[in-house]
Design a protein around this motif. Structure first.
Motif, PDB file in Angstrom:
ATOM      1  N   THR A 149      53.334 -22.486 -92.343  1.00  0.00           N
ATOM      2  CA  THR A 149      52.542 -22.465 -93.142  1.00  0.00           C
ATOM      3  C   THR A 149      52.792 -22.172 -94.304  1.00  0.00           C
ATOM      4  OG1 THR A 149      50.158 -21.592 -93.853  1.00  0.00           O
ATOM      5  CG2 THR A 149      51.540 -20.371 -92.399  1.00  0.00           C
ATOM      6  N   TRP A 150      52.157 -21.583 -95.424  1.00  0.00           N
ATOM      7  CA  TRP A 150      52.859 -20.876 -96.883  1.00  0.00           C
ATOM      8  C   TRP A 150      52.214 -19.504 -96.396  1.00  0.00           C
ATOM      9  CZ3 TRP A 150      52.554 -26.383 -95.723  1.00  0.00           C
ATOM     10  CH2 TRP A 150      53.437 -26.868 -96.494  1.00  0.00           C
ATOM     11  N   TYR A 151      52.360 -18.525 -97.790  1.00  0.00           N
ATOM     12  CA  TYR A 151      51.641 -17.219 -97.577  1.00  0.00           C
ATOM     13  C   TYR A 151      52.105 -16.981 -99.066  1.00  0.00           C
ATOM     14  CZ  TYR A 151      51.911 -16.430 -92.524  1.00  0.00           C
ATOM     15  OH  TYR A 151      51.209 -16.129 -91.513  1.00  0.00           O
ATOM     16  N   PHE A 152      51.172 -16.235 -99.437  1.00  0.00           N
ATOM     17  CA  PHE A 152      51.404 -16.012-101.968  1.00  0.00           C
ATOM     18  C   PHE A 152      52.227 -15.156-101.491  1.00  0.00           C
ATOM     19  CE2 PHE A 152      46.305 -15.949-100.964  1.00  0.00           C
ATOM     20  CZ  PHE A 152      46.472 -17.230-100.986  1.00  0.00           C
ATOM     21  N   SER A 153      53.239 -14.567-102.551  1.00  0.00           N
ATOM     22  CA  SER A 153      54.293 -14.471-102.993  1.00  0.00           C
ATOM     23  C   SER A 153      54.052 -13.759-104.252  1.00  0.00           C
ATOM     24  CB  SER A 153      55.295 -15.301-103.218  1.00  0.00           C
ATOM     25  OG  SER A 153      55.012 -16.324-104.512  1.00  0.00           O
ATOM     26  N   SER A 154      53.247 -13.657-104.889  1.00  0.00           N
ATOM     27  CA  SER A 154      52.469 -13.245-106.458  1.00  0.00           C
ATOM     28  C   SER A 154      51.657 -12.769-106.383  1.00  0.00           C
ATOM     29  CB  SER A 154      53.757 -12.787-107.309  1.00  0.00           C
ATOM     30  OG  SER A 154      52.995 -13.963-107.855  1.00  0.00           O
ATOM     31  N   PRO A 155      50.890 -11.728-107.579  1.00  0.00           N
ATOM     32  CA  PRO A 155      49.349 -11.537-107.864  1.00  0.00           C
ATOM     33  C   PRO A 155      49.189 -13.044-109.395  1.00  0.00           C
ATOM     34  CG  PRO A 155      51.069  -9.770-108.319  1.00  0.00           C
ATOM     35  CD  PRO A 155      51.804 -10.667-108.047  1.00  0.00           C
ATOM     36  N   GLU A 156      50.368 -13.524-109.313  1.00  0.00           N
ATOM     37  CA  GLU A 156      49.634 -14.216-110.584  1.00  0.00           C
ATOM     38  C   GLU A 156      48.753 -16.556-109.663  1.00  0.00           C
ATOM     39  OE1 GLU A 156      51.729 -17.959-113.242  1.00  0.00           O
ATOM     40  OE2 GLU A 156      53.250 -17.045-111.331  1.00  0.00           O
ATOM     41  N   ILE A 157      48.006 -16.031-110.082  1.00  0.00           N
ATOM     42  CA  ILE A 157      46.888 -17.498-109.804  1.00  0.00           C
ATOM     43  C   ILE A 157      47.167 -18.319-110.751  1.00  0.00           C
ATOM     44  CG2 ILE A 157      44.632 -18.266-109.842  1.00  0.00           C
ATOM     45  CD1 ILE A 157      43.385 -15.834-109.918  1.00  0.00           C
ATOM     46  N   VAL A 158      47.581 -19.718-110.109  1.00  0.00           N
ATOM     47  CA  VAL A 158      48.158 -20.750-109.699  1.00  0.00           C
ATOM     48  C   VAL A 158      47.179 -22.013-110.129  1.00  0.00           C
ATOM     49  CG1 VAL A 158      50.364 -19.889-109.965  1.00  0.00           C
ATOM     50  CG2 VAL A 158      49.442 -21.075-107.872  1.00  0.00           C
ATOM     51  N   ASN A 191      36.041 -22.903 -98.549  1.00  0.00           N
ATOM     52  CA  ASN A 191      36.485 -21.465 -98.973  1.00  0.00           C
ATOM     53  C   ASN A 191      36.478 -22.198-100.287  1.00  0.00           C
ATOM     54  OD1 ASN A 191      34.994 -19.522 -97.293  1.00  0.00           O
ATOM     55  ND2 ASN A 191      37.427 -19.998 -96.553  1.00  0.00           N
ATOM     56  N   TRP A 192      36.120 -23.071-100.657  1.00  0.00           N
ATOM     57  CA  TRP A 192      36.146 -23.837-102.508  1.00  0.00           C
ATOM     58  C   TRP A 192      35.767 -22.665-103.749  1.00  0.00           C
ATOM     59  CZ3 TRP A 192      38.396 -27.056-100.472  1.00  0.00           C
ATOM     60  CH2 TRP A 192      38.370 -27.965-100.013  1.00  0.00           C
ATOM     61  N   GLY A 193      37.140 -22.453-104.280  1.00  0.00           N
ATOM     62  CA  GLY A 193      37.131 -22.149-105.679  1.00  0.00           C
ATOM     63  C   GLY A 193      38.397 -20.849-105.069  1.00  0.00           C
ATOM     64  N   ALA A 194      37.902 -20.063-104.009  1.00  0.00           N
ATOM     65  CA  ALA A 194      39.423 -19.607-103.439  1.00  0.00           C
ATOM     66  C   ALA A 194      40.232 -19.431-104.118  1.00  0.00           C
ATOM     67  CB  ALA A 194      39.727 -19.110-101.940  1.00  0.00           C
ATOM     68  N   PRO A 195      41.006 -18.175-105.247  1.00  0.00           N
ATOM     69  CA  PRO A 195      41.679 -18.293-105.756  1.00  0.00           C
ATOM     70  C   PRO A 195      43.208 -18.745-104.584  1.00  0.00           C
ATOM     71  CG  PRO A 195      42.155 -16.155-104.988  1.00  0.00           C
ATOM     72  CD  PRO A 195      40.121 -16.705-104.878  1.00  0.00           C
ATOM     73  N   VAL A 196      44.596 -19.414-105.568  1.00  0.00           N
ATOM     74  CA  VAL A 196      45.785 -19.928-104.963  1.00  0.00           C
ATOM     75  C   VAL A 196      46.800 -19.007-105.745  1.00  0.00           C
ATOM     76  CG1 VAL A 196      47.035 -21.625-104.287  1.00  0.00           C
ATOM     77  CG2 VAL A 196      44.679 -22.038-104.357  1.00  0.00           C
ATOM     78  N   TYR A 197      47.106 -18.173-105.223  1.00  0.00           N
ATOM     79  CA  TYR A 197      48.463 -17.534-106.086  1.00  0.00           C
ATOM     80  C   TYR A 197      49.443 -18.035-105.929  1.00  0.00           C
ATOM     81  CZ  TYR A 197      44.647 -13.360-105.414  1.00  0.00           C
ATOM     82  OH  TYR A 197      43.255 -13.591-106.069  1.00  0.00           O
ATOM     83  N   ALA A 198      50.955 -17.683-106.578  1.00  0.00           N
ATOM     84  CA  ALA A 198      51.604 -18.042-105.857  1.00  0.00           C
ATOM     85  C   ALA A 198      52.091 -18.284-104.644  1.00  0.00           C
ATOM     86  CB  ALA A 198      53.118 -17.094-107.171  1.00  0.00           C
ATOM     87  N   HIS A 199      52.912 -19.160-104.012  1.00  0.00           N
ATOM     88  CA  HIS A 199      53.157 -19.044-102.827  1.00  0.00           C
ATOM     89  C   HIS A 199      54.437 -19.898-102.631  1.00  0.00           C
ATOM     90  CE1 HIS A 199      50.393 -22.821-104.357  1.00  0.00           C
ATOM     91  NE2 HIS A 199      51.582 -23.536-103.301  1.00  0.00           N
ATOM     92  N   ARG A 200      54.782 -19.616-100.675  1.00  0.00           N
ATOM     93  CA  ARG A 200      56.263 -20.116-100.587  1.00  0.00           C
ATOM     94  C   ARG A 200      55.890 -20.117 -99.012  1.00  0.00           C
ATOM     95  NH1 ARG A 200      59.736 -14.958-102.282  1.00  0.00           N
ATOM     96  NH2 ARG A 200      58.627 -13.129-102.128  1.00  0.00           N
TER      97      ARG A 200
END
Length: 384
Positions: A149-158, A191-200
């Motif tokens: 999968t992918w996980y968030f990597s920083s607080p930046e919302i992309v 869960n539409w609208g959920a923030p997608v943070y920078a991820h890897r």
């Protein structure tokens, strides 16, 4: 010419699913059949993982040998790829994530048993199908970690999770127990609208865990407006403003320490190995990085656990034995041609055979492959 054995990477083999974000990974089964038929006609043989590692260990390489690998454990590896490999006396290796294994029991019909329109085409393998392929000798199973999968990597919302996006991994992480079903008609998207943070990719670095209040507030905000909200031209600006409002009063979130990250990597690699060995009743010795994402420290962990470990495409020139006595497996993708309009074709067996000869240093094969490629591109251009 080099005599080292080439390793080809496939994913799905069957009938492309048009609405799937990664549909370009599907080689049509007729093309795969053609590719295997031509490989057989040209005198190629396939190797198991143990044979592949042994010949690189001894330096005694069989003439015209190739190692076929298939990532992720898709159902069509059983429905289409396995019977085609059987037809030509070939074998392949499937890298499986236990998180995605279908919980069903029994063997689902294959394309050599039923008409295609009666088959279940899209999904993931179950344990019975994996065991049967191993029993028949046409496929073996190796490790692809647990989660892929992918996980968030920083607080930046992309971005923000919305209908039609390519962040399907957000749904996997929300409902991991339904990951195996995400290609089906009843796939969970929500869960539409959920923030997608920078991820890897999950194994490539430490994970960031945001304050959940931002997500909760944005999901509630989108739910109040309904899915039609995302059809409007200015929805990103509107929900972005709400996100900034929520972030202003939210906590900072938390970044995983490097020690926690490496502990998580070790768990994924050891647990997938344990589960696969329990279900298959044999040793699992080869590991493939999900999405080719890893760090140098994670690579060292994998090398301490497995006899063979894949390397990412950017490190393809670093294949070979490492200081742990583990072999770094450099792979080449199934031969395909991408076009400016985003479409893709798999040119088939003769093209692949030429590429394999070129890969091993045959300059004449390189010339003919380039001519073949130019002809295909010209044909495509004239047809438009």
């Amino acid at each position: 010419m080099s005599r080292e054995v080439p390793c080809i990477m496939y994913h799905t083999v069957g009938i492309p699913k048009p609405d799937w974000v990664w549909s370009f990974l599907t080689m049509p089964f007729e093309t795969f059949d053609n590719e295997m038929r031509i490989l057989k006609k040209c005198g190629y043989r396939t190797l198991s993982s143990a044979e592949f590692l042994e010949c690189h260990k001894t330096g005694e390489y069989p003439d015209k040998a190739v190692y076929l690998t298939f990532d992720d454990g898709y159902l069509d590896n059983w429905v289409f790829a396995a019977p085609i490999l059987e037809k030509y006396g070939f074998c392949g290796t499937i890298f499986v994530n236990p998180d995605f294994v279908d919980p069903s029991r029994g063997l689902r019909p294959r394309y050599d048993e039923r008409p295609v329109d009666e088959l279940e085409l899209h999904g993931f393998l179950n344990w019975d199908e994996m065991r049967e392929m191993e029993r028949r000798g046409c496929m073996e199973i190796q490790s692809h970690a647990m989660t892929h999968t992918w996980y968030f990597s920083s607080p930046e919302i992309v971005d923000f999770h919305h209908p039609g996006d390519d962040h399907v991994w957000m749904d996997w992480n929300d409902r991991p127990e339904k990951k195996y079903a995400y290609l089906g008609a009843d796939a969970y998207r929500g869960n539409w609208g959920a923030p997608v943070y920078a991820h890897r990719k999950s194994l490539s670095g430490p994970m960031y865990t945001p304050d959940p209040s931002v997500r909760e507030g944005l999901v509630a905000y989108a739910a109040e407006r309904g899915e039609a909200f995302f059809d409007g031209a200015g929805w990103r600006e509107e929900i972005g403003a709400k996100a900034r409002e929520l972030q202003a009063s939210a906590g900072e979130g938390r970044m995983e320490t490097n020690e926690e990250y490496l502990e998580r990597v070790r768990w994924e690699l050891t647990e997938s190995k344990r589960v696969l060995e329990r279900e298959l009743g044999r040793s699992v010795d080869v590991f493939c990085w999900p999405g080719g994402g890893y760090s140098d420290e994670a690579e060292a962990i994998a090398a301490s656990l497995y006899k063979g470990v894949t390397v990412g495409s950017a490190k393809r020139d670093q294949g070979g034995w490492d200081e742990h006595g583990s072999f770094k497996i450099a792979r080449i993708g199934a031969q395909s041609l991408f076009f400016e309009d985003g479409s893709i074709i798999y040119p088939g067996g003769w093209y692949t055979c030429l590429f394999l000869r070129e890969y091993q240093g045959d300059g004449v094969a390189r010339f003919f492959r380039q001519m073949y490629k130019a002809a295909l591109l010209l044909k495509r251009k004239m047809a438009r």
